[in-house]
Scaffold this motif. Sequence first.
Motif, PDB file in Angstrom:
ATOM      1  N   THR A 162       0.813  -1.216   0.000  1.00 44.73           N
ATOM      2  CA  THR A 162       0.000   0.000   0.000  1.00 44.73           C
ATOM      3  C   THR A 162       0.852   1.274   0.000  1.00 44.73           C
ATOM      4  O   THR A 162       0.414   2.310  -0.498  1.00 44.73           O
ATOM      5  CB  THR A 162      -0.943   0.037   1.209  1.00 44.73           C
ATOM      6  N   GLU A 163       2.065   1.179   0.549  1.00 43.28           N
ATOM      7  CA  GLU A 163       2.907   2.370   0.661  1.00 43.28           C
ATOM      8  C   GLU A 163       3.716   2.656  -0.601  1.00 43.28           C
ATOM      9  O   GLU A 163       3.921   3.813  -0.959  1.00 43.28           O
ATOM     10  CB  GLU A 163       3.862   2.216   1.855  1.00 43.28           C
ATOM     11  N   SER A 164       4.192   1.598  -1.262  1.00 39.15           N
ATOM     12  CA  SER A 164       5.064   1.788  -2.417  1.00 39.15           C
ATOM     13  C   SER A 164       4.445   2.648  -3.517  1.00 39.15           C
ATOM     14  O   SER A 164       5.132   3.501  -4.089  1.00 39.15           O
ATOM     15  CB  SER A 164       5.476   0.427  -2.977  1.00 39.15           C
ATOM     16  N   PRO A 165       3.158   2.465  -3.861  1.00 37.32           N
ATOM     17  CA  PRO A 165       2.604   3.285  -4.958  1.00 37.32           C
ATOM     18  C   PRO A 165       2.634   4.793  -4.700  1.00 37.32           C
ATOM     19  O   PRO A 165       2.547   5.586  -5.659  1.00 37.32           O
ATOM     20  CB  PRO A 165       1.155   2.778  -5.061  1.00 37.32           C
ATOM     21  N   LYS A 166       2.755   5.224  -3.454  1.00 35.86           N
ATOM     22  CA  LYS A 166       2.723   6.660  -3.161  1.00 35.86           C
ATOM     23  C   LYS A 166       3.811   7.417  -3.911  1.00 35.86           C
ATOM     24  O   LYS A 166       3.589   8.529  -4.395  1.00 35.86           O
ATOM     25  CB  LYS A 166       2.856   6.888  -1.654  1.00 35.86           C
ATOM     26  N   HIS A 167       5.006   6.830  -3.977  1.00 35.02           N
ATOM     27  CA  HIS A 167       6.121   7.493  -4.644  1.00 35.02           C
ATOM     28  C   HIS A 167       5.844   7.643  -6.138  1.00 35.02           C
ATOM     29  O   HIS A 167       6.171   8.666  -6.748  1.00 35.02           O
ATOM     30  CB  HIS A 167       7.384   6.665  -4.402  1.00 35.02           C
ATOM     31  N   TYR A 168       5.241   6.629  -6.728  1.00 39.88           N
ATOM     32  CA  TYR A 168       4.882   6.658  -8.149  1.00 39.88           C
ATOM     33  C   TYR A 168       3.746   7.641  -8.404  1.00 39.88           C
ATOM     34  O   TYR A 168       3.768   8.398  -9.381  1.00 39.88           O
ATOM     35  CB  TYR A 168       4.454   5.265  -8.606  1.00 39.88           C
ATOM     36  N   HIS A 169       2.738   7.615  -7.533  1.00 43.38           N
ATOM     37  CA  HIS A 169       1.595   8.504  -7.722  1.00 43.38           C
ATOM     38  C   HIS A 169       2.009   9.961  -7.558  1.00 43.38           C
ATOM     39  O   HIS A 169       1.441  10.846  -8.205  1.00 43.38           O
ATOM     40  CB  HIS A 169       0.491   8.144  -6.726  1.00 43.38           C
ATOM     41  N   GLN A 170       3.004  10.185  -6.702  1.00 43.99           N
ATOM     42  CA  GLN A 170       3.517  11.543  -6.556  1.00 43.99           C
ATOM     43  C   GLN A 170       4.063  12.052  -7.891  1.00 43.99           C
ATOM     44  O   GLN A 170       3.846  13.209  -8.267  1.00 43.99           O
ATOM     45  CB  GLN A 170       4.628  11.544  -5.496  1.00 43.99           C
ATOM     46  N   PHE A 171       4.752  11.171  -8.619  1.00 42.30           N
ATOM     47  CA  PHE A 171       5.267  11.538  -9.943  1.00 42.30           C
ATOM     48  C   PHE A 171       4.130  11.846 -10.905  1.00 42.30           C
ATOM     49  O   PHE A 171       4.155  12.868 -11.617  1.00 42.30           O
ATOM     50  CB  PHE A 171       6.132  10.399 -10.486  1.00 42.30           C
ATOM     51  N   VAL A 172       3.121  10.995 -10.932  1.00 42.51           N
ATOM     52  CA  VAL A 172       1.979  11.220 -11.824  1.00 42.51           C
ATOM     53  C   VAL A 172       1.308  12.547 -11.495  1.00 42.51           C
ATOM     54  O   VAL A 172       1.020  13.361 -12.385  1.00 42.51           O
ATOM     55  CB  VAL A 172       0.978  10.055 -11.730  1.00 42.51           C
TER      56      VAL A 172
END
Length: 450
Positions: A378-388
């Motif tokens: 659940t935490e890992s996607p945050k870094h990617y979504h921040q980029f998006v």
Amino acid sequence: MKRRTFLQSSTVLAAAALLPGCATQSAISGTPGRLRTAHVGLGYQGREDMGAIASHPAVDVVALCDVDSKFLAEAQAQYPKARSYTDYRVMLDEMGDEIDAVIVATPDHTHAPASLLAMGMDKPVYCQKPLTHHVAEAREMARVARDRKLVTQMGIQVHSFYDYRVATQLIQSGLIGKVREVRAWSPKNWGYNGPAPTESDPVPETLNWDLWLGTAPDRPYVEERYHPSNWRQIVDYGCGTLGDMGVHIFDTPYNALALDVPLTIVNDCRPPSGYGFPEHNVVTYEFPGTAYTADTLKWVWYDGPGAPGEQPELELPNGDPLPEQGAIFYGETGKLLLPHFMQEPRLFVDGAYREIGTEITAAAAALDLGEPVRNYATESPKHYHQFVDACLGKDETSAPFSYASRLTEVILLGVVAGRFPGETLHWDTDTARFAEDKANEFLAGSYRAF
């Protein structure tokens, strides 16, 4: 389309990697509020990256690229509407107007060639760590991102995790005073002490070996030696354990202490073979001081099987074992242990643990983090979504290339020092050169035409 030749100047890639005929355009040119992504590299990490990026509700995966048709077919099954390619140059040439952002998750030696090509077309780029294979490439990536004002992010997902952000806040709030030393370790082994293979094996039908090699020197294919999983061990393609776990474990201390690049570097390891990285490295850096450190900061890194070994400086209270991987900050008033990863930082003073629950709660509140969450899925996607979200103008990235390039430079200077075991190398950040001229030839690679 003719294959383009990547060129290298005396300092780095000459942005001559840009494709003729590809017009520069604004980053987001499709449907307002949506981001069309192209994914270069679809092995294990590439699939992880693609899934995390695509989990953002505003993302449309429109292009897939991998030199292995098996990986490409697996990705195509997930995203049947996306167009598939084996050569990222062809993909960018044909789909430039239909791509808003590029995600690069190839072996390290292809990070800069693919990213710089996309950035030259004004595409935001999310690139896996380490940012580049060579120091000169890292500097060029930062320059292009700055000059073109591009949204960028390096793939260090834990940078956005609760415990790492809390630890940064604790250090910067003065919990242990000014820090004089950091020691960090990983027992992971991305070294290889054997000889270079003399044999060759048939290239699998699924693999385009020439494109996998890309700008790296030509070499016969050997089964299970390079693709898909052991390339990190090999000098021409990877950056050893420093380039893998080192980037993650260095990240929080480096960020918390607001470090730049070191003054000196020495790597105690076996003599270089010219083929594989050493299996054990002890790298000592000296950094100039910052607002959070003593006048200078000593940093020691240990890697390889059994690392860090028996080190009196790393003893924990009560004879407790060290976490398998992590770092310790040594400050004026205490020491802070930061395990890797998803574990709470621990303070010890005069050989005894000190309770810091109140300080951790305050640090989390200052960052508006809420309750701790320690779930990678659940935490890992945050870094990617921040980029998006940053590409869509709704956020800013926390590991842009301006930061990632400097962190990568630190890592790569330690890798270069492995060419000169036990010798202290002196780094001049203004000239981007060593005082020891013999080491300067390893700051940039020789690009093969392919």
